[in-house]
Design a protein around this motif. Structure first.
Motif, PDB file in Angstrom:
ATOM      1  N   LEU B  40      45.194  12.421  62.813  1.00  0.00           N
ATOM      2  CA  LEU B  40      45.479  12.477  64.248  1.00  0.00           C
ATOM      3  C   LEU B  40      46.146  11.169  64.647  1.00  0.00           C
ATOM      4  N   PHE B  41      47.290  11.264  65.293  1.00  0.00           N
ATOM      5  CA  PHE B  41      48.011  10.082  65.764  1.00  0.00           C
ATOM      6  C   PHE B  41      48.324   9.128  64.608  1.00  0.00           C
ATOM      7  N   GLY B  42      48.555   9.707  63.437  1.00  0.00           N
ATOM      8  CA  GLY B  42      48.858   8.876  62.276  1.00  0.00           C
ATOM      9  C   GLY B  42      47.649   8.210  61.659  1.00  0.00           C
ATOM     10  N   LEU B  43      46.467   8.555  62.152  1.00  0.00           N
ATOM     11  CA  LEU B  43      45.240   7.940  61.640  1.00  0.00           C
ATOM     12  C   LEU B  43      44.420   8.975  60.880  1.00  0.00           C
ATOM     13  N   VAL B  75      41.992   4.784  75.123  1.00  0.00           N
ATOM     14  CA  VAL B  75      43.105   5.077  74.212  1.00  0.00           C
ATOM     15  C   VAL B  75      43.517   6.537  74.372  1.00  0.00           C
ATOM     16  N   LEU B  79      47.159   7.975  75.413  1.00  0.00           N
ATOM     17  CA  LEU B  79      47.951   8.861  74.554  1.00  0.00           C
ATOM     18  C   LEU B  79      48.390  10.084  75.346  1.00  0.00           C
ATOM     19  N   VAL B  84      51.452  12.488  74.127  1.00  0.00           N
ATOM     20  CA  VAL B  84      51.252  12.622  72.691  1.00  0.00           C
ATOM     21  C   VAL B  84      49.936  13.361  72.434  1.00  0.00           C
ATOM     22  N   PHE B  96      37.946   5.107  67.461  1.00  0.00           N
ATOM     23  CA  PHE B  96      39.316   4.797  67.036  1.00  0.00           C
ATOM     24  C   PHE B  96      39.332   3.602  66.076  1.00  0.00           C
ATOM     25  N   ILE B 100      41.219   3.289  62.568  1.00  0.00           N
ATOM     26  CA  ILE B 100      42.253   2.270  62.367  1.00  0.00           C
ATOM     27  C   ILE B 100      41.957   1.469  61.095  1.00  0.00           C
TER      28      ILE B 100
END
Lengths: 318, 318
Positions: B40-43, B75, B79, B84, B96, B100
């Motif tokens: 999700l979201f590149g994570l 956050v 988003l 996004v 998060f 991360i």
């Protein structure tokens, strides 16, 4: 009127707010410094681009001049609890979202210029914001730490060390191999005026000028290039530009900065009323110079500075 | 005593808390499901591993059973402001930070098992937490949406659609090509007991068993394998296991789940007092069975369940 502005962070962003007020109908393109971009926690952080975007988009923390308003720091506290550093760079929760979106888009293959455009769809800064380059450029500062010469990232010098040691050299690593981002050279070619806000002449505007082709495009545009001195009364108005100027052998005076840019690049230069004595020196170097109030105390004072810069540009043109 | 537990999310995590209370001196290794991991979201988000880690480490949101306590959602809100998505997965600010750190370490080349170990250095869950595999396995669910057959990620089925449509098939994509994470087969080979908590038999324990070598290692360990029914009185105690069981053609009863695991894998099975009638059926299938209270209402009630499971294991051994 098409205005192109080379901008760093806080000083550039605040100047742009004044410029928008002074020239509400102008078509403004901002070429933003990316030399102080940094990877933190696997995320790409672009402090200068974000400061411009947040300031013009109404999301900036007005008091500190960078970061988001109404910010919280839960993510940062958790990262610290995991023992994951660095902890000296103050990323807030709202700000993290920007870096998460940016990093995800970069990972998906979009260049920084496209990512910046996408982020600006939310912020609607009222200017066209372009990174100076889509390539990686990272400003490093050479310092003596405990007797050992080391190169540190600009943010480490600026934020962690708070410029407490002398900068021995400043190197925009990667700049020589970089290309201007799409739109940068085109904007310069079509500009009616090019402005240098009172940003750091070394690590902000100097880094943008280090991207091959930018300096040439400014010269070839054949339009007035006017700058505003970030040095007032022999000291930087904000930040630690004096340390950076010393590193490249330039005196911390309004005149020396103008001469550093040089008459080959700069047509006009505004110094503060406190530096009226510098006017003759700058003009002797072939750069038209005026002394006007240069304190960006509020939007109106900043708009007045922008109007002076545009007026000087017209004087140069005529 | 060395206990290996195959665990999903909330049910597995709560059972483990009871097990630690019931067997404070035991050496517990948890093989965690990673089939519901999602980017999700590149994570990289590992919901089941995190639920176990947060629950045993004291960071869980007790009421909802997943996510962090004292959570905020800055956050996520940002988003959403960037447009996004997806916005249906509730990632909090504290949470998060975990993703991360994990994503940064994975990006630096560490396998998920090493990353999980590093995260656990902070949380000190009091068990050894291993992902079932370091390879990517992603549980997909086939559904009919507006008359069209589609495969959706398990989280999309579970969280976004809230299992509101029938699951036509459940496929752990990538499982066949995956290898058990370092330590998984070793832990099973050295185990004195293997426990299946009342986790989802299809998408939690079933996915772990789909990693080639795991099922065989459990069988070859030659030690008692005891499970606890997640189905009480013909319905799942929590979640929507009935949908998942229907998808693989298994009735939603305590006995049917035991028979689905089969006597080749399972030696003992605990059903709730409400399912006393199932005991004879399960025993007829060659699996020793007891009816005991199976509601994890608090740590003491859960510890009692764990003691019953360990007692049944000793009965099997003897």
């Amino acid at each position: 009127m098409r205005i192109v502005v080379l901008a760093g962070g806080i000083g550039g962003a605040r100047f742009l707010r004044g410029l928008k007020a002074a020239a509400p109908d102008a078509d403004i393109t901002v070429i933003g410094n990316t030399g102080d971009d940094i990877h933190l926690f696997g995320l790409k952080v672009c402090p200068d681009l974000d400061t411009v975007m947040y300031t013009l988009g109404g999301g900036i923390n007005e008091e500190q001049g960078w970061g988001r308003t109404d910010e919280t720091f839960q993510v940062k506290d958790e990262l610290k609890a995991y023992g994951v550093g660095p902890d000296w760079f103050g990323l807030g929760d709202r700000d993290f979202a920007t870096h998460i979106v940016r990093t995800q888009m970069l990972g998906a293959g979009y260049p920084l210029s496209a990512v910046t455009e996408a982020l600006c769809e939310r912020w609607r800064p009222g200017v066209r914001l372009l990174p100076m380059t889509d390539d990686r450029v990272e400003t490093h500062v050479a310092v003596d730490l405990d007797g050992e010469r080391r190169a540190v990232h600009f943010q480490e010098y600026w934020v962690r060390l708070r410029a407490s040691v002398d900068a021995l050299a400043v190197v925009p690593v990667g700049a020589e191999q970089s290309k201007p981002a799409p739109g940068v050279l085109e904007a310069l070619a079509e500009a009616d005026v090019v402005l240098f806000p009172p940003s750091n002449p070394v690590v902000s505007i100097g880094t943008i000028l280090a991207v091959p082709g930018v300096r040439e495009a400014i010269a070839e545009a054949g339009v007035p290039v006017v700058g505003l001195s970030p040095i007032v009364g022999g000291a930087p108005v904000r930040g630690m530009a004096d340390k950076m100027l010393s590193a490249i052998g330039v005196e911390t005076t309004a005149a020396a900065v103008a001469e550093h840019y040089g008459s080959g690049l700069l047509d006009g230069w505004l110094v503060d009323g406190a530096d009226t004595a510098a006017v003759a020196e700058v003009e002797a170097a072939g750069i038209r110079c005026r002394a006007v109030p240069l304190m960006m105390t509020d939007v109106e004072a900043t708009a007045a500075m922008a109007r002076e810069a545009l007026a000087l540009a017209e004087e140069v043109r005529a």
